[in-house]
Design an enzyme around this catalytic site. Structure first.
Site, PDB file in Angstrom:
ATOM      1  CB  ALA A 198      -1.246   3.519  -2.740  1.00 50.35           C
ATOM      2  CE1 TYR A 199       0.403  -1.611  -8.332  1.00 49.18           C
ATOM      3  CE2 TYR A 199       1.812  -1.252  -6.569  1.00 49.18           C
ATOM      4  CZ  TYR A 199       1.055  -2.002  -7.419  1.00 49.18           C
ATOM      5  OH  TYR A 199       1.019  -3.520  -7.126  1.00 49.18           O
ATOM      6  CD  GLU A 209      -2.893  -4.386  -1.678  1.00 48.97           C
ATOM      7  OE1 GLU A 209      -2.565  -5.243  -2.715  1.00 48.97           O
ATOM      8  OE2 GLU A 209      -3.744  -3.781  -1.507  1.00 48.97           O
TER       9      GLU A 209
END
Length: 172
Positions: free
Chosen positions: A13-14, A89
């Protein structure tokens, strides 16, 4: 019978999913595994096909960029959460696509699932989205220089309600 490797997957995760409370809203099995970085990518913010998100500004995505890197958190998750992560997402809609990336970590190189926005129109993010990303970066002890870079990101100054309100309720 199946071994442990088939029950879990690693997720890099970013963006907003750096923040544990955000990720665990829909993916309760997520456990912090380690921090790491992907090489030859840069962090961008944008809208899918130019359509504004519920964050009222650009959402995070990664773009290939030689010599750059993106730091993030590696989460260990049950495969049972894979469908809800894909749904969060917007994979089915075509907003993001899953990607296998090699993440450099203190535990060595790890193969992780991450997501990249399709047909991204680059735009400023909202202050609320930026706040979630920065909180998550601090929560996961990403490098100070990287956090400073995140804190310097320009926003669109949006001031209305966003999904941050839902996260703040969980954090209380």
């Amino acid at each position: 019978m199946s071994n442990n490797n088939t029950k879990h997957f690693l997720y890099f995760a970013y963006g907003s999913n750096l923040l544990k409370e955000r990720l665990q809203l829909n993916n309760p099995s997520a456990e912090f595994y380690c921090k790491g970085r992907i090489k030859d990518y840069t962090l961008n913010f944008g809208n899918w096909k130019g359509v504004e998100s519920s964050w009222h500004g650009g959402a995070a995505t990664i773009t290939e960029s030689l010599g750059d890197d993106v730091w993030g958190a590696v989460w260990k998750m049950n495969k049972s959460d894979l469908q809800s992560l894909d749904k969060q997402e917007c994979v089915e809609m075509g907003m993001y696509r899953p990607l296998e990336v090699t993440v450099e970590t203190e535990k060595g190189e790890l193969s992780c699932r991450t997501y990249k926005m399709n047909e991204c129109v680059v735009t400023d993010t909202s202050p609320q989205y930026k706040q979630v990303v920065c909180l998550g970066a601090k929560q996961n002890n990403l490098p100070v220089e990287y956090i400073k870079k995140l804190e310097a990101i320009e926003t669109n100054n949006y001031s209305g309600p966003t999904p941050l309100n839902q996260i703040e309720d969980v954090m209380k």
